[in-house]
Scaffold this active site. Structure first.
Site, short mmCIF file in Angstrom:
data_model
loop_
_atom_site.label_atom_id
_atom_site.label_comp_id
_atom_site.label_asym_id
_atom_site.label_seq_id
_atom_site.Cartn_x
_atom_site.Cartn_y
_atom_site.Cartn_z
N ASP A 191 -16.32 46.72 23.10
CA ASP A 191 -16.43 45.43 22.59
C ASP A 191 -17.97 45.04 22.94
O ASP A 191 -18.71 45.72 23.31
CB ASP A 191 -15.43 44.38 23.35
CG ASP A 191 -14.88 43.28 22.43
OD1 ASP A 191 -15.85 42.49 21.89
OD2 ASP A 191 -13.96 43.09 22.18
N HIS A 262 -17.53 43.20 16.61
CA HIS A 262 -17.44 43.32 18.30
C HIS A 262 -18.18 44.67 18.71
O HIS A 262 -17.68 45.15 19.36
CB HIS A 262 -15.99 43.25 18.68
CG HIS A 262 -15.36 42.02 18.69
ND1 HIS A 262 -15.81 40.76 19.48
CD2 HIS A 262 -14.21 41.21 17.79
CE1 HIS A 262 -15.04 39.77 19.33
NE2 HIS A 262 -14.17 40.14 18.22
N GLU A 326 -12.24 39.76 13.51
CA GLU A 326 -13.42 38.58 13.82
C GLU A 326 -14.67 39.39 13.44
O GLU A 326 -15.80 39.30 14.43
CB GLU A 326 -13.54 38.22 15.37
CG GLU A 326 -12.27 37.56 15.64
CD GLU A 326 -12.27 37.25 17.08
OE1 GLU A 326 -11.69 36.02 17.37
OE2 GLU A 326 -12.38 37.89 18.20
C1 ACM Z 1 -8.23 39.49 18.77
O1 ACM Z 1 -7.54 38.71 19.49
N1 ACM Z 1 -9.41 39.01 18.37
C2 ACM Z 1 -7.57 40.61 17.89
#
Ligand code: ACM
Ligand code: ZN
Length: 759
Positions: A191, A262, A326
């Site tokens: 991440d 991410h 995201e």
């Molecule tokens: C997430 O909670 N962004 C998958």
């Protein structure tokens, strides 16, 4: 060797033998028929296995029993000595569902017959739950269980990026999954805040990407960081160790490698795979970042394919999680390579470019005989042909996937995000938000109502997610995951018609005692008494209702104002307070029950001023979404904090006029009201607060405009003047549209207010 069996064993030989009571198993088995009498678990017991294949399961059971017994039981391929046996066998009649088992306990013999090795293992877990938590010879009740899981994917997730958790804890977590018959461990390994898996071909991923220069502290969006270097990663040897440990427990480890978003930790190490070339830092704060993998650059794909090749060598999982959530498209919009890719591929927007990205990765993963699973954003711009969807933004993603013939794992934030609060936030450690009690998890139905039977078969199961922005220690992970994962385990294993919340809570109470012996820091928030204030007659009295957490408990609550606890035998109960008071409440077990640990104490501090619990009006009233308790919330004695789930703040999208009647003319030197500045949530401070006073409630004289520093978080708008008045009016001017440069620019901002202070 000493044989010391409980007295109840002696009963079993009596003529007046009774049917045994049901043991408190979690998850509850599909079918359980209680017998009479007991099987004595002593060192004289032999474990028999019907084939070499079951040696690992046999050895696992022997090791567990060895911790209870003076001597290790024997593990034998067939019966070679006299005495009691536990016989493990695989059924070859093809009747039993996958992972299913039957367990027959008779006084001289236990037969565990299963459809496969996983079924044997689950049956062993049932047997273990029948044993005492601590070492001693024992007797377990005769019974017959026939059992199998409702869903094939029974998952728990752990984010080791925001905070890192070492191998020892990961194994403990896996042991917990095994105890409740869960079978997927979703390991969130990469991440923005850290890359946690060694990749031989790209050493900088961990040399650089596993370390950050500090971490965000305090609530989200505050912009406060420490400067303590933080990081860690797993070597490939450690990964293999964890994968083997999980496999021995019939748990598949599903690795997640996040892309295209991410990705800041990866890009800090290899900025050449971004659109701009960097440089970048491993992120200290939480959130979503605009720099992502460049989708126009072929070398990005070579890099990710190399990474995935090493990942697939380490993890035998049929599914590889590629993230996909995201991913902002800002950089792609202005990147020449990304735009060229869109043009040459006939891609009409950046969502289709994301879809291209995921499909290209899918093709590679499929070519290695594996499948991809991704967060529900992978649906945007077109789903890759063989991809499974993990539905987290509600259930819509799972529904869309199932309707189009794609597999889905349900993990909606509403029921499956175990980083949310599980009790009244006033009494919980800081969490990301939300409110997901263990009962709410238990109420979850993984098959969305809108799916027809032929679509429902695409719902593989569900999963609980533990994101660790606000979870720094193993003990805190346990606190957030347990007992909610037990509730989810039962949702996923037990037939729907056998689910019963009250019965589950009763079994859970007994399980808490075991978890304590196991050294698991389970949350007892389930037993928190809520302390809920409401308006009295409008003359300065607050009525406090104590809300019992679970209907089942025949327990007293005990409350105090200050130091002296009072037991209140009547239920429901409330008290009235007129002055500043520390109010505490907790359950008291008067039944001599099994759960002897103290119940958690809830605490609320009510601070009285001249306005507290007086008559109040707000025109217009707050927006429906943020109107908990109505205008009274502004004078309820509790000052709202930043840590919130919107029960203490009232919200408006427009100007508001608030009037408080102090009951009689008062000497006043201070008039103030709190407002929230949380621009990442679109909440802005008011432009100004105009204060006026009146003696008759008709004619108001202006006192001036209260100002506040534009600080982040809670700000107090105050006027300090010595006056006499009965009525106080605050006209609060809303900030209007959100200015450029802030999240939600151009939209109407929110005005959040709480607690008026007049003294
Ligand atoms: C997430 O909670 N962004 C998958
Ligand atoms: Zn690009």
């Amino acid at each position: 060797m000493r044989f010391l069996l409980p007295a109840l064993l002696l009963f079993s030989s009596c003529a007046s033998a009774q049917t045994n009571p049901e043991p408190p198993l979690i998850p509850r088995p599909a079918s359980m028929i209680m017998g009479q009498g007991y099987f004595a678990v002593t060192s004289a017991v032999s474990i028999l296995i019907d084939s070499k294949e079951l040696k690992p399961e046999g050895a696992y059971l022997r090791d567990v029993l060895t911790t209870l017994l003076p001597e290790a039981p024997m593990l034998l391929p067939q019966r070679t000595i006299e005495g009691p046996v536990i016989a493990l066998a695989i059924s070859n009649d093809g009747e039993m569902p996958a992972e299913g088992y039957s367990l027959h306990i008779a006084p001289e013999r236990i037969d565990l017959l299963a459809s496969d090795r996983a079924g044997v293992f689950h049956g062993i877990q049932t047997l273990i739950q029948l044993l005492p938590p601590k070492g001693s010879e024992t007797a377990i009740p005769c019974l017959t269980i026939t059992d199998h899981p409702r869903f094939a994917w029974r998952g728990m997730h752990l984010d080791v990026c925001r905070h890192f958790f070492g191998v020892e804890f990961v194994k403990k977590y896996i042991d917990l999954l095994a105890r409740y018959k869960m079978n997927r461990f979703h390991w969130h390994l990469t991440d923005d805040q850290g890359w946690r898996i060694e990749i031989k071909k790209y050493p900088k991923l961990t040399e650089v990407g596993a370390w950050r220069s500090g971490s965000q502290i305090g609530p989200y969006g505050r912009g406060e960081y420490d400067s303590i270097p933080y990081g860690g990663f797993y070597t490939q040897d450690q990964i293999r160790e964890v994968v083997a440990y999980a496999a021995a427990r019939h748990i598949t480890v599903v690795p997640e490698i996040e892309m295209p978003g991410h990705a800041m930790a990866a890009l800090a190490a290899y900025p050449e795979y971004s659109c701009t070339g960097g440089p970048f830092e491993v992120q200290k704060g939480w959130g979503v970042f605009e720099d992502v993998f460049c989708a126009g650059n072929d070398s990005t794909f070579s890099f990710l394919q190399d990474v995935l090749t090493e990942v697939m060598d380490l993890f035998p999982s049929d599914y590889i999680h590629i993230g996909g959530d995201e991913c902002p498209k800002e950089r792609w919009k202005t990147c020449a390579k990304c735009q060229a890719r869109m043009k040459s591929g006939g891609l009409k927007d950046e969502h289709e470019l994301q879809s291209y990205f995921i499909q290209r990765i899918e093709k590679f993963v499929n070519s290695k005989g594996r499948k991809i699973i991704g967060w529900d954003e992978i649906l945007e711009g077109g789903l890759a042909p063989n991809a499974a969807v993990m539905s987290w933004r509600g259930t819509e993603g799972g529904v869309a996937a199932a309707k189009s013939g794609h597999y889905a794992v349900m993990s909606p934030g509403s029921h499956c995000y175990f980083d949310h609060y599980q009790g009244d936030p006033a009494n919980e450690p800081l969490a990301i938000g939300g409110y997901t009690t263990v009962q709410k998890v238990y109420s979850y139905e993984p098959i969305p109502a809108e799916l027809k039977a032929d679509q429902a078969k695409y719902i593989l199961g569900a999963q609980g997610n533990v994101w660790t922005e606000y979870i720094l220690t193993p003990e805190h992970v346990e606190y957030m995951a347990v007992p909610r994962m037990l509730a989810l385990a039962e949702v996923l294993w037990t037939p729907k018609e056998k689910r019963d919340e009250a019965d589950f809570i009763k079994r859970l109470e007994l399980e808490f005692a075991r978890l304590e012996v196991m050294g698991v820091n389970a949350s007892k928030s389930l037993y928190q008494v809520s302390i809920v204030p409401r308006q009295g007659d409008g003359s300065g009295a607050i009525i406090i209702d104590f809300k019992k957490p679970t209907a089942r408990f025949p327990l007293l609550i005990e409350w105090s104002i200050g130091d002296t606890f009072v037991q209140n035998p009547s239920w429901p109960s409330s008290i009235e307070i007129h002055d500043t008071s520390l109010v505490r409440a907790s359950l008291v077990d008067t039944t001599g029950g099994v759960f002897r640990a103290p119940y958690p104490t809830s605490t609320r501090y009510f601070v009285f001023n001249l306005a507290t619990a007086q008559k109040i009006t707000a025109t217009p009233p707050p927006a429906e979404r943020y109107n908990e308790g109505g205008a009274f919330t502004l004078v309820d004695g509790i000052t709202a904090q930043e840590k919130r789930v919107n029960t203490e703040w009232l919200g408006w999208l427009k100007d508001v006029s608030i009037t408080v009647d102090l009951g009689s003319e008062q000497d006043i030197s201070h008039i103030g009201i709190g407002a929230l500045n949380e621009t990442y949530s679109w909440i802005h401070l008011p432009k100004q607060v105009e204060v006026s006073i009146s003696s008759d409630g008709k004619n108001y004289s202006p006192l001036g405009s209260a100002e506040a520093k534009a600080t982040v978080g809670r700000s107090e708008f105050v006027i300090n003047k010595a006056v006499k008045a009965r009525y106080v009016r605050l006209v609060v001017k809303h900030a209007g549209l959100i200015p450029e440069g802030f999240p939600g620019a151009g939209k109407q901002s929110w005005l959040f207010l709480d607690e008026i202070d007049v003294h």
